[in-house]
Structure formats: structure tokens, C-alpha cells
Design a protein around this motif. Structure first.
Motif, PDB file in Angstrom:
ATOM      1  N   HIS A  53       0.064  -5.065  -1.771  1.00 19.30           N
ATOM      2  CA  HIS A  53      -0.691  -5.715  -2.853  1.00 19.30           C
ATOM      3  C   HIS A  53      -1.020  -4.673  -3.931  1.00 19.30           C
ATOM      4  O   HIS A  53      -0.851  -4.930  -5.127  1.00 19.30           O
ATOM      5  N   HIS A  58      -7.886   0.315  -7.024  1.00 22.99           N
ATOM      6  CA  HIS A  58      -8.773  -0.810  -7.357  1.00 22.99           C
ATOM      7  C   HIS A  58      -9.371  -1.510  -6.141  1.00 22.99           C
ATOM      8  O   HIS A  58     -10.438  -2.111  -6.238  1.00 22.99           O
ATOM      9  N   ASP A  59      -8.691  -1.448  -4.992  1.00 19.60           N
ATOM     10  CA  ASP A  59      -9.226  -2.127  -3.794  1.00 19.60           C
ATOM     11  C   ASP A  59      -9.581  -1.130  -2.688  1.00 19.60           C
ATOM     12  O   ASP A  59      -9.773  -1.527  -1.542  1.00 19.60           O
ATOM     13  N   ASP A  85      -4.507  -7.500 -11.483  1.00 20.11           N
ATOM     14  CA  ASP A  85      -5.036  -7.935 -10.187  1.00 20.11           C
ATOM     15  C   ASP A  85      -5.165  -9.456 -10.154  1.00 20.11           C
ATOM     16  O   ASP A  85      -4.881 -10.094  -9.142  1.00 20.11           O
TER      17      ASP A  85
HETATM   18 NI    NI Z   1      -6.650  -6.519  -5.565  1.00 19.30          NI
END
Ligand code: NI
Ligand code: ADP
Length: 206
Positions: A26, A56-57, A121
Motif C-alpha cells: 500500500h 505516511h502510515d 493516499d
Molecule cells: Ni495509507
């Protein structure tokens, strides 16, 4: 290896075990989307976009991390590289602004780069990948795919199809950049077609 490849490898090690739609692939897809959008936007800082997409995650609030912990984790990863403090602060600020948080995120995207990563995203929750992620996430949270007795004009339905109406079909209007708006419309139309087919199959409309 350049800095992007090195950070990618650290992120890959930390995120390889997730089965809820937040695994490294992802992250890789968000990186690909973000770089593609950035290449169409004048003056986007590609290094900043790439680092923020990769991270980002890494410490998402859904996984129980506070803003402070997110900042700490990103600082500790990036402090091993020759980056100035401003770049690290900018990455942290983008990561904190990217999360959807039911649309209630208090950190609005404050820069072009933040908008690009947020768009990238959000695109990942739409279209063919977005559909797959919704069912993967739903399954991992004990949701059934579809309950045909539910009333779709009501909120709070608990099957995965409800998530299309709660979030996925709203995303196309939340894009910032022109490139993402165009791509979002394509993915939106694909989801509508998908839902049409989905209902037709359940109803035995052969
Ligand atoms: Ni994400
Ligand atoms: P990200 O942080 O990557 O933006 P989220 O953590 O919000 O994404 O969600 C991960 C994926 O799971 C997304 O594709 C999202 O649409 C999906 N998802 C989130 N909540 C639900 C839900 N209640 N039912 C089904 N899918 C969901």
C-alpha cells in the motif's frame, strides 16, 4: 542506494506483516501515485513528497500512535540521513495531515506536497484497489461483505458495502490537485459500475 530506497527498505521491514490494507505494498502504491501526481504539478518537491508518502502510515493514529509518537518515530528514522531539520519537520507535518480520521483531522494540508500525498493516499481507497482494501479491512474487522436487508439511505450500517456510502463515494470531491481529480473521477465511475454489478448479481438479475 539513494535516500528514498533506504527509507523504503526501513519502512518495508516495519510494515510487512499487516493484513488490513496498510502493508508495505500500500505504501509503495501511495509512493507511485504521489510521484505521478508530483510530476504533473509545477514546483512540487519530489524528495519531500516521496519521504512523506513512504512514512505516511508508519505510526498511524488507528494503530494507537499519538501525534507525539508519530513525530518521534519519523525523527528517529530520518535522523540517520543528511537532511536538514526543516525537511524533517515538513515530512512530519505532511504525515500528520494525511490521515482521514473520519474527515475530522485537525491538521489541514498546509502545502502543495501535503495535498499531493493526501490525494495519493485517498486514491488508494478508490477504484479496483480501494474495493479490494475495503473487503480486506472489513474481513479483518469481522464485518460481513453485504447484508441485502439493510436500508442504504440510513447511516451506521455495519457491512462493508456501507463503507462505500460512508466514505469511498465521497472521496472524489475531496481531491486537491487536478491530476488526482481526474484520476478520482475514473476510479469513482469504476466503483459505481462495480456496485451496479454487485447488486445485480445478488438479486439474480441474469
Ligand atoms: Ni495509507
Ligand atoms: P489509509 O490510512 O491508508 O487512508 P484507512 O486506514 O482509513 O486508510 O483505511 C484502510 C483501508 O480500509 C481503506 O481503503 C479504507 O477505505 C478501508 N476501510 C476503512 N474503514 C473501513 C470500514 N469500516 N469498512 C471497510 N473498509 C474500511
Amino acid at each position: 542506494m539513494g535516500i528514498i530506497e533506504q527509507v523504503a527498505s526501513i519502512v518495508k521491514d516495519r510494515m510487512s506483516h499487516d493484513t488490513t490494507g496498510h502493508d508495505f505494498w500500500h505504501v509503495q502504491a501511495v509512493l507511485n501515485n504521489a510521484q505521478a501526481i508530483a510530476s504533473h504539478e509545477k514546483n512540487a518537491n519530489m524528495i519531500l513528497v516521496s519521504l512523506a508518502a513512504l512514512l505516511h502510515d508508519i505510526a498511524d493514529h488507528k494503530l494507537g500512535y499519538s501525534d507525539e509518537e508519530t513525530r518521534h518515530i519519523i525523527q528517529s528514522i530520518l535522523s540517520d540521513f543528511m537532511l536538514n531539520d526543516k525537511m524533517i519537520e515538513d515530512v512530519i507535518s505532511i504525515v500528520q495531515s494525511v490521515s482521514y480520521k473520519g474527515g475530522n483531522n485537525i491538521h489541514a494540508p498546509a502545502s502543495l506536497e501535503a495535498m499531493i500525498v493526501q490525494d495519493a493516499d485517498r486514491l488508494e481507497a478508490m477504484g479496483a484497489i480501494g474495493i479490494a482494501r475495503a473487503f480486506a479491512y472489513g474481513g479483518s474487522h469481522q464485518r460481513c461483505m453485504y447484508d441485502p436487508t439493510l436500508n442504504r439511505s440510513l447511516t451506521n450500517n455495519q457491512d462493508t458495502i456501507a463503507h462505500f456510502y460512508d466514505k469511498l463515494l465521497l472521496l472524489k470531491d475531496l481531491m486537491h490537485t487536478q491530476t488526482a481529480k481526474k484520476e478520482a473521477q475514473k476510479r469513482h465511475d469504476f466503483m459505481l459500475l462495480y456496485l451496479d454489478n454487485f447488486y445485480a448479481e445478488w438479486q439474480g438479475r441474469l
